[in-house]
Design an enzyme around this catalytic site. Structure first.
Site, PDB file in Angstrom:
ATOM      1  CE1 TYR A 149      -3.741  -0.330  -1.516  1.00 10.20           C
ATOM      2  CE2 TYR A 149      -5.727   0.303  -0.353  1.00 10.20           C
ATOM      3  CZ  TYR A 149      -4.531  -0.362  -0.382  1.00 10.20           C
ATOM      4  OH  TYR A 149      -4.116  -1.079   0.707  1.00 10.20           O
ATOM      5  CE  LYS A 169      -2.950  -5.089   8.006  1.00 15.31           C
ATOM      6  NZ  LYS A 169      -3.001  -5.121   6.540  1.00 15.31           N
ATOM      7  CD  GLU A 222      -1.836 -36.696  25.943  1.00 16.14           C
ATOM      8  OE1 GLU A 222      -2.277 -37.223  24.902  1.00 16.14           O
ATOM      9  OE2 GLU A 222      -2.471 -35.842  26.602  1.00 16.14           O
ATOM     10  CB  THR A 244       0.514  -3.674   6.238  1.00 18.78           C
ATOM     11  OG1 THR A 244      -0.734  -3.685   5.563  1.00 18.78           O
ATOM     12  CG2 THR A 244       1.137  -2.301   6.189  1.00 18.78           C
ATOM     13  CG  ASP A 245      -2.424  -7.612   3.582  1.00 19.93           C
ATOM     14  OD1 ASP A 245      -2.719  -6.674   4.342  1.00 19.93           O
ATOM     15  OD2 ASP A 245      -3.069  -7.873   2.545  1.00 19.93           O
ATOM     16  CB  THR A 258      -0.921  -0.007   1.244  1.00 19.08           C
ATOM     17  OG1 THR A 258      -1.742  -1.150   1.151  1.00 19.08           O
ATOM     18  CG2 THR A 258      -1.797   1.219   1.308  1.00 19.08           C
TER      19      THR A 258
HETATM   20  N1  DGL Z   1      -2.480  -6.275  -0.168  1.00 13.83           N
HETATM   21  C1  DGL Z   1      -1.775  -5.587   0.754  1.00 13.83           C
HETATM   22  C2  DGL Z   1      -0.289  -5.880   0.861  1.00 13.83           C
HETATM   23  O1  DGL Z   1       0.507  -5.494   0.036  1.00 13.83           O
HETATM   24  C3  DGL Z   1      -1.968  -4.151   0.801  1.00 13.83           C
HETATM   25  C4  DGL Z   1      -2.027  -3.831   2.224  1.00 13.83           C
HETATM   26  C5  DGL Z   1      -0.934  -2.966   2.713  1.00 13.83           C
HETATM   27  O2  DGL Z   1       0.160  -2.849   2.184  1.00 13.83           O
HETATM   28  O3  DGL Z   1      -1.231  -2.352   3.697  1.00 13.83           O
HETATM   29  O4  DGL Z   1       0.052  -6.465   1.849  1.00 13.83           O
END
Ligand code: DGL
Length: 360
Positions: free
Chosen positions: A60, A199, A319, A126-127, A46
Site C-alpha cells: 500500500y 518493533k 579493557e 512504525t518502522d 501506515t
Molecule cells: N514504511 C513504513 C513506515 O512508515 C510503513 C510501516 C508502518 O507505518 O507500519 O514506517
C-alpha cells in the site's frame, strides 16, 4: 380568552424551547470545555496508508491520508477530547530525517508549553517510530502526556488497527495518569515507554514489545498503568529541544563475522561525529573492527558499543573502556544513535557521554 391564552402561550412555548436549546448548547459547550485539548501531529506511515484493495496489508502507499481525514475517520474521538491536527510531514518513517525529526519535536515542544494544549499525539510510521519516540522522550521539557502511535495495517484494510490505536492514543494523551511518564508508545492496547519499546516483527499488529523491561500499562476500555520508567526523561535530561538547532551525524556499523575497519574509515570520511557499533553478544567487537574504532576515536569521534541481539545490557569492559570505547547500557543500536547525537550536542568527553548512556 382561551384563544387569547393559547395565543399568549405560543411565544412562551417558543421561548421555553429556545431556552432549552440554549441550555443544551451551553451544556455541550461545558462538556467540550471539560474535555482535554489534544493536538495531533501527523507525520504519515501506515496509519495514514491507503490501497485500492481491502485485503492488501503490505503493498500500500504509506502517508496517503491527511491529518483531518485521520481525525474524521474516528468520530468517537470527539467524545473524549477537543482534538485538532497539524500535518508535519506525510512520509514513510524510513524517510524520517534529522531535519524532520527536529521540526516535529520543536513543534511538539512549543505546543506542550502552551496552556491551551493538554497533550500531544504524534502519528508515525512504525518502522522508525521508536527512534522518534525516544528522541521526544529526551528533549521535551514538559510533564504533559506525549503519545506516539502508528498502525500495522493501512486505513483501507479489513481489520485496520489504526482507528482503535488512535482512539487509545488520544485517550491516554488526555489522561491525568499519563503525566510525567515521558514519551509513550500506544499500540495494540498496550502503553509502552519510548525508552524500552521496540518493533519486533515486520508485519504483525503485536509488533511493539518491551521485551525485557515490560510495558507501563494497558488499555482495557479504561487505562491501567502498572509500571514506571526508571530512566531519566523529559524534564530530567540535559537536552532541550528549544536549544537544539542541528544534530551531528552518527552512523551505525553492524558487526558480523569477518568484518573489517573500512566501514569505520568510510564513516569518518563521510563526516560522522560518532559511531554506534552493533556488536555481537554483549557488544563484542572484532579485532579488525577495533582497529577501525581506534582510528575513528583518534580523529575525535565517539564510538559506542551496542548489541545486535537487541536485548540485555552491554556491560562495561575494563579493557575496552581503557581504549575509550563506550557501552550503550540497554539501548539498542538505533536508540543508541539517537542518544549519541544528543550527547554530542553537549560534550565530547567520553566519561560524560558514558554517564548519559548509564542514566538515560
Ligand atoms: N514504511 C513504513 C513506515 O512508515 C510503513 C510501516 C508502518 O507505518 O507500519 O514506517
Amino acid at each position: 380568552m382561551i384563544t387569547g391564552c393559547a395565543g399568549a402561550n405560543e411565544p412562551l412555548n417558543e421561548t421555553r424551547a429556545e431556552a432549552k436549546a440554549e441550555n443544551a448548547a451551553a451544556k455541550s459547550d461545558q462538556k467540550q470545555k471539560n474535555l482535554p485539548n489534544i493536538r495531533m501531529l501527523a507525520t504519515g506511515g501506515t496509519i495514514a496508508g491507503a490501497d485500492k484493495s481491502k485485503t492488501s496489508t503490505t503493498n500500500y502507499k504509506a502517508g496517503a491520508v491527511g491529518v483531518d481525514a485521520l481525525i474524521e475517520a474516528v468520530p468517537e474521538l470527539q467524545d473524549i477530547a477537543n482534538i485538532s491536527g497539524e500535518q508535519i510531514a506525510n512520509i514513510g518513517s524510513q524517510n524520517m530525517t534529522n531535519q524532520t525529526l527536529l521540526k516535529l519535536s520543536k513543534r511538539a515542544g512549543e505546543l506542550l508549553a502552551s496552556d491551551d494544549v493538554d497533550g500531544i499525539v504524534v502519528t508515525h510510521g512504525t518502522d522508525t517510530l521508536e527512534e522518534t519516540a525516544y528522541f521526544l522522550n529526551l528533549v521535551i521539557k514538559s510533564d504533559k502526556p506525549l503519545v506516539i502511535v502508528g498502525s500495522m495495517r493501512p486505513s483501507t484494510a479489513i481489520g485496520a488497527d489504526g482507528p482503535s490505536n488512535l482512539y487509545n492514543a488520544v485517550k491516554v494523551a488526555g489522561s491525568k495518569e499519563a503525566k510525567g511518564k515521558g514519551a509513550l508508545v500506544v499500540m495494540n492496547d498496550r502503553i509502552a515507554s519510548a525508552r524500552y519499546v521496540t518493533k519486533t516483527n515486520t508485519t504483525t499488529p503485536d509488533t511493539f514489545k518491551s521485551e525485557e523491561m515490560g510495558n507501563l500499562g494497558v488499555i482495557a476500555n479504561d487505562i491501567y498503568f502498572f509500571n514506571d520508567i526508571a530512566k531519566k526523561h523529559t524534564k530530567e535530561t540535559d537536552f532541550d529541544i528549544a536549544k537544539i538547532a542541528r544534530l551531528p551525524q552518527v552512523d551505525i556499523i553492524y558487526g558480523y563475522q569477518s568484518d573489517g575497519r573500512y566501514l569505520f574509515d568510510a564513516a569518518v570520511k563521510a563526516g560522522a561525529k560518532g559511531i554506534i557499533y552493533a556488536g555481537s553478544g554483549n557488544g563484542s567487537i572484532s579485532d579488525e573492527a577495533k582497529k577501525g574504532a581506534a582510528a575513528a576515536m583518534k580523529k575525535g569521534l565517539a564510538v559506542v558499543r551496542s548489541s545486535r541481539t537487541k536485548n540485555g545490557v552491554v556491560t562495561p569492559n575494563p579493557e575496552l573502556e581503557k581504549a575509550k570505547l563506550l557501552a550503550s547500557n540497554s539501548l539498542n543500536p538505533e536508540k543508541a544513535r539517537i542518544l549519541l547525537m544528543l550527547a554530542l550536542t553537549k560534550t565530547n568527553d567520553p566519561q560524560k557521554i558514558q554517564t548519559y548512556f548509564n542514566e538515560y
